[in-house]
Structures are given as structure tokens and as C-alpha cells.
Enzyme design. Sequence first.
Site, PDB file in Angstrom:
ATOM      1  N   ARG A 256     -43.554  55.904   7.571  1.00 36.82           N
ATOM      2  CA  ARG A 256     -42.439  55.265   7.624  1.00 36.82           C
ATOM      3  C   ARG A 256     -40.904  54.920   7.572  1.00 36.82           C
ATOM      4  O   ARG A 256     -41.305  55.274   6.545  1.00 36.82           O
ATOM      5  CB  ARG A 256     -43.092  53.684   6.947  1.00 36.82           C
ATOM      6  CG  ARG A 256     -42.680  52.369   7.862  1.00 36.82           C
ATOM      7  CD  ARG A 256     -43.221  51.506   7.099  1.00 36.82           C
ATOM      8  NE  ARG A 256     -42.859  50.006   7.826  1.00 36.82           N
ATOM      9  CZ  ARG A 256     -41.877  49.222   6.877  1.00 36.82           C
ATOM     10  NH1 ARG A 256     -41.369  49.611   5.108  1.00 36.82           N
ATOM     11  NH2 ARG A 256     -41.707  48.054   7.156  1.00 36.82           N
TER      12      ARG A 256
ATOM     13  N   HIS B 241     -33.962  47.721   8.932  1.00 38.08           N
ATOM     14  CA  HIS B 241     -34.302  46.920   6.890  1.00 38.08           C
ATOM     15  C   HIS B 241     -33.041  47.142   6.418  1.00 38.08           C
ATOM     16  O   HIS B 241     -32.733  48.114   5.213  1.00 38.08           O
ATOM     17  CB  HIS B 241     -34.986  48.791   6.730  1.00 38.08           C
ATOM     18  CG  HIS B 241     -36.122  48.531   5.356  1.00 38.08           C
ATOM     19  ND1 HIS B 241     -37.264  48.245   5.436  1.00 38.08           N
ATOM     20  CD2 HIS B 241     -36.120  47.648   4.558  1.00 38.08           C
ATOM     21  CE1 HIS B 241     -37.960  48.567   3.877  1.00 38.08           C
ATOM     22  NE2 HIS B 241     -37.150  47.538   3.504  1.00 38.08           N
TER      23      HIS B 241
ATOM     24  N   GLU C 136     -39.938  42.299   7.088  1.00 41.57           N
ATOM     25  CA  GLU C 136     -39.503  41.689   6.071  1.00 41.57           C
ATOM     26  C   GLU C 136     -38.029  40.327   6.689  1.00 41.57           C
ATOM     27  O   GLU C 136     -37.761  40.408   5.830  1.00 41.57           O
ATOM     28  CB  GLU C 136     -39.060  41.934   4.364  1.00 41.57           C
ATOM     29  CG  GLU C 136     -40.266  42.897   3.911  1.00 41.57           C
ATOM     30  CD  GLU C 136     -40.758  43.386   2.562  1.00 41.57           C
ATOM     31  OE1 GLU C 136     -39.463  43.318   1.976  1.00 41.57           O
ATOM     32  OE2 GLU C 136     -41.787  43.503   2.221  1.00 41.57           O
TER      33      GLU C 136
ATOM     34  N   ASN D   3     -46.035  43.190   4.767  1.00 41.71           N
ATOM     35  CA  ASN D   3     -46.350  44.415   3.102  1.00 41.71           C
ATOM     36  C   ASN D   3     -46.739  43.531   2.151  1.00 41.71           C
ATOM     37  O   ASN D   3     -46.787  41.876   2.167  1.00 41.71           O
ATOM     38  CB  ASN D   3     -44.736  44.350   3.305  1.00 41.71           C
ATOM     39  CG  ASN D   3     -44.093  45.591   3.692  1.00 41.71           C
ATOM     40  OD1 ASN D   3     -44.760  46.272   4.608  1.00 41.71           O
ATOM     41  ND2 ASN D   3     -42.852  45.596   3.945  1.00 41.71           N
TER      42      ASN D   3
ATOM     43  N   TYR E 256     -47.804  42.916  -1.783  1.00 39.79           N
ATOM     44  CA  TYR E 256     -46.829  43.122  -3.039  1.00 39.79           C
ATOM     45  C   TYR E 256     -48.012  42.620  -4.780  1.00 39.79           C
ATOM     46  O   TYR E 256     -47.705  43.188  -5.324  1.00 39.79           O
ATOM     47  CB  TYR E 256     -46.146  43.048  -3.821  1.00 39.79           C
ATOM     48  CG  TYR E 256     -44.992  44.609  -3.345  1.00 39.79           C
ATOM     49  CD1 TYR E 256     -44.768  45.922  -3.256  1.00 39.79           C
ATOM     50  CD2 TYR E 256     -44.747  44.358  -1.990  1.00 39.79           C
ATOM     51  CE1 TYR E 256     -44.362  47.102  -2.671  1.00 39.79           C
ATOM     52  CE2 TYR E 256     -44.117  45.494  -1.431  1.00 39.79           C
ATOM     53  CZ  TYR E 256     -43.824  46.658  -1.439  1.00 39.79           C
ATOM     54  OH  TYR E 256     -43.455  47.408  -1.075  1.00 39.79           O
TER      55      TYR E 256
ATOM     56  N   GLU F  45     -46.939  48.773   3.248  1.00 39.82           N
ATOM     57  CA  GLU F  45     -45.877  48.905   2.909  1.00 39.82           C
ATOM     58  C   GLU F  45     -47.514  48.201   1.401  1.00 39.82           C
ATOM     59  O   GLU F  45     -47.339  46.842   1.049  1.00 39.82           O
ATOM     60  CB  GLU F  45     -44.737  48.103   1.905  1.00 39.82           C
ATOM     61  CG  GLU F  45     -43.076  48.762   2.634  1.00 39.82           C
ATOM     62  CD  GLU F  45     -42.158  47.739   2.237  1.00 39.82           C
ATOM     63  OE1 GLU F  45     -42.234  47.783   0.940  1.00 39.82           O
ATOM     64  OE2 GLU F  45     -40.726  48.609   3.334  1.00 39.82           O
TER      65      GLU F  45
HETATM   66  C1  PNW Z   1     -39.996  44.928  -0.059  1.00 45.01           C
HETATM   67  N1  PNW Z   1     -40.289  39.151  -3.351  1.00 45.01           N
HETATM   68  O1  PNW Z   1     -38.907  43.909  -0.112  1.00 45.01           O
HETATM   69  C2  PNW Z   1     -39.173  46.377   0.659  1.00 45.01           C
HETATM   70  O2  PNW Z   1     -39.523  46.550   2.409  1.00 45.01           O
HETATM   71  C3  PNW Z   1     -38.618  47.224   0.532  1.00 45.01           C
HETATM   72  O3  PNW Z   1     -37.384  48.008   0.693  1.00 45.01           O
HETATM   73  C4  PNW Z   1     -38.509  47.213  -1.312  1.00 45.01           C
HETATM   74  O4  PNW Z   1     -38.221  48.720  -1.830  1.00 45.01           O
HETATM   75  C5  PNW Z   1     -40.269  46.481  -1.819  1.00 45.01           C
HETATM   76  O5  PNW Z   1     -40.983  45.717  -1.165  1.00 45.01           O
HETATM   77  C6  PNW Z   1     -40.203  46.223  -3.624  1.00 45.01           C
HETATM   78  O6  PNW Z   1     -39.503  45.815  -3.496  1.00 45.01           O
HETATM   79  C7  PNW Z   1     -39.144  42.362  -1.072  1.00 45.01           C
HETATM   80  O7  PNW Z   1     -39.021  38.822  -4.078  1.00 45.01           O
HETATM   81  C8  PNW Z   1     -38.574  42.735  -1.941  1.00 45.01           C
HETATM   82  O8  PNW Z   1     -41.643  38.669  -3.117  1.00 45.01           O
HETATM   83  C9  PNW Z   1     -38.723  40.722  -2.581  1.00 45.01           C
HETATM   84  C10 PNW Z   1     -39.669  40.063  -2.643  1.00 45.01           C
HETATM   85  C11 PNW Z   1     -40.786  41.304  -1.398  1.00 45.01           C
HETATM   86  C12 PNW Z   1     -40.780  42.328  -1.278  1.00 45.01           C
END
Ligand code: PNW
Length: 460
Positions: free
Chosen positions: A83, A127, A172, A301, A303, A366
Amino acid sequence: AVAAEPQAIPGLPRDFRWGVATSSYQIEGAVAEDGRSPSIWDTFCRVPGAVVNGENGDVACDHYHRYTEDVDLIAGLGVDAYRFSLAWPRIQPGGSGPVNARGIAFYDRLVDTLLDRGITPWVTLYHWDLPQELEDAGGWPARDTALRFADYADLAHDALGDRVVHWTTLNEPWCSAMLGYDQGLHAPGRKDFGAAMHAVHHLLLGHGLAARRLRAKGGVDLDLGITLNMGHAVPASDSEADLAATRRADGLAARVYLDPLVRGHYPEDVVEHLASRGVTLPVQDGDLAAISTPLDVLGVNYYSSHRFAGTAEDGSTTDADGQPVVRAVPFGRPVTAMDWEIVPEGLTALLVRLHEEYGLPLVVTENGAAFDDVAEADGTVHDADRTAYFAEHLRAVGAAREAGADVRGYFAWSLFDNFEWAYGYDKRFGIVRVDYDTQRRTVKDSGAWYRDTVRLTRGR
Ligand code: PNW
């Protein structure tokens, strides 16, 4: 932490799609080559204090010059998909007009090299690297940017659609709109909630108009999606106030995107919330029909997750503007180097919820973590913490499948250590280490673990 031995992940089928992910500005470098025009990130990186250590993507991982070696590296990991995103300012400098032959040629070569090695290209159109000229004309808060995006999508698909099946319009949109136009943490660095909500609508409209244009082209296979970043929002208690706060948080983080995309209307509670803040979404006749153009897949995505409370620490339920309090309350879990709490079961809950409420096939586009890596002299990194993160989250994906969610693939973020936006090169998400002095790539322990896990899960 002790590195987990690679094992087949329960719940993931043999034909599960395994990949690694990157994005253009984070890895390519070569920002002034072959006719590329500046993007909002080139500009933002020059704003004093915007990016840690004043860093920028001028060189990054120099992927623009090293893509052949990098595709070999991807092939060595044994994944079936890669990707990556296309840089709009390479393909259509300035954001309008004809295709730039030298810019598209790079992606032509990249796609051919991937296909040669048996790797499926999984293309994201946007992106975050908006051509600066379009920002100067109003950026995403301006309706015209959505029309420009649809033209760009059309050009890109004309050039690559004979070989690329998997297309994601936006990565995003929450980050583009809220971090870029409301919180000022990402390019273009504005702080205007109303402008950010206009950006939300025009990002969705751009997605919808682009989706229509790609759907209208006959004769090619098309797997069309959009990628949203989401967590699983849970109330801090079952009090009325905490439930309301959670619903409000989820409204602006998830439902304001999901509902128009899948159901063709904005959620009523979000529209009321916006009205109470003096904001009206700039919807015109026909916009929602475009935005709800059918999708083949929803990219997720993931996290972290959050708990929400409807009371401030002093017990008050409204803030200085008279708005209901929405306060994120930590779970008290270990955190990554981003200070993001590690909540793998939130991924299971999110995928199951998306399946039940929206019913689309899902792909995790992601998932990954930054940790403070310690590299040996030869570049090796024993990142047991990152391996554990991947192991726990892959198990969470398997659990979601076992609970009925139609999850079809998983992309590790990220292939490389790279330019981590406002954090510059300080935060490392790679399963491959990049030494920024020599550009040497070294597969980390987590990368070797991922490779072995893919092989074992496939072969089971
Ligand atoms: C994503 N938040 O960004 C992006 O898609 C990537 O490019 C990035 O490198 C990756 O996550 C890690 O940060 C985010 O503040 C940035 O919740 C900020 C947030 C979530 C995703």
C-alpha cells in the site's frame, strides 16, 4: 519484553491479504524533481516550530531513487500487497491541468516493478500532500478542491488503471480536516473549527466524485475504497453523561464519515451538535448521492482507543463555551513512543461494530507502533515491544473474524522508519530500520517476525 515466537494467527484464513504500507511524502524525497510542485507539507515544514527539529520530507527515505531496491525488500518480506500513495503534485503539478509525464512515469515504473515481483499494488490517491496552489485557492474548505480531486483521480486511473485494481481515494479524512484545519498540528496549520467541518464535507465530496468517475470507466477490474482512522470509543462509566460524551466523540471521529458514505446522510445528532456551535455543513443538492457511491471495501487504520467522560475533573458538565464536556480518560495501559495507549481488544470491537453497523468488507490498511528503537552498529534492532504490538493486534483481527467481521487483509504500518509528520524523523514506525545518514535499510526483528508469521499463517 520478550519477542514472541512466530506462530500462525488463529482466525486468519489462508487467502488473507498481507501487506506493508507507506505514503508518498513520508518516504519519497526528491521533492523538486521531474516537475513535482510543492505540496502543503513542503510549506508547513518551513513554518518555525511546526515540525520537531525543523525537519522535512526533502530527502526522507530517498525512495524515489531507491524504489527498485525497496521493492526487493518488500518481496523479501513475503507479503502479497504493498500500500503506497501517489503524490498529486507529481502527477498534476499545481493541482490542475494535464498529467505530468515525468511524474506519472515514476509510478508506472513502481507498479511494473511490483507486478514483476508478484506484489499487488494497493494505491491511495491522497495521503495529505495537497498541491500548495489548491491550498492558496482555499484548500479543502473550498468546494472547488473536491472537483479538482475528481479530475486528478481520473487522470491517475487513466494512467495506472490497466494494472492497478485496488484504489483508495482518501487516507484518513479526519486527520486532513481536524489536524490540518482545526487543531493546526498538520498542514496547512489552520485553527478554525468551522473551516475544518467544511473540509470534512469537501473531502467526502471529493471522494464521492472520484468514486463515480472511476466506477464510470468500464472494462477494468476495480476494488474501490476509502480509509478512515478510528478507535473504539467506550464510556468511562455507564452514567448518562459519559454515554452522551462517548456518542458525541464517536460522532465527530467516525459517524460523520461513515454515515454519509454508507447510508447517504449525515447523523442527525452531529448536525445538531454542529448547529449549536454555529456550523452548517455546506451540502448542496446531489452531494450525498455522490458521497454514497457504493464502496467495495472500507479501509481501517487502527492505533489506539479511548474512553470518554462527560464531566470535567472538577465535576462540571459544560465547558467555557457552554458545550457539553467530552474528556478522554486513559485506560491506564502501557503506551507507545507516541504516548498512544496499547488497546488491542479495541481493534476487535471496532471491526465487529463496523461489520454489524455498516456491513462492508473491511481491510486493516494501517496498524503499528512507534517505539524508541536502539540500533546496533550493524543496524539490527531487537524491537520486542513492536513485535508484541503486532502479535496482539493480529490476534485481535483474528478474533474479529471469528466473531463474524468480514476482514480481508492487514497492512503493517510501516514498511520503513519515515517522516512521521509533525514528529519529523524522531518517531520510528518501521519494521525496517532506515539509517538516515547512509540510507541503509535493515529489517528489524519485528520485520522478520512479520515475515515468518505471514508464511506460517498462510501455510497452515
Ligand atoms: C496515520 N491521531 O496518521 C497516518 O495515516 C500515517 O501517515 C502516520 O504515519 C501514522 O498514522 C502514524 O501516526 C495519524 O492523532 C496521525 O489520532 C494522527 C492520528 C491518527 C493517525
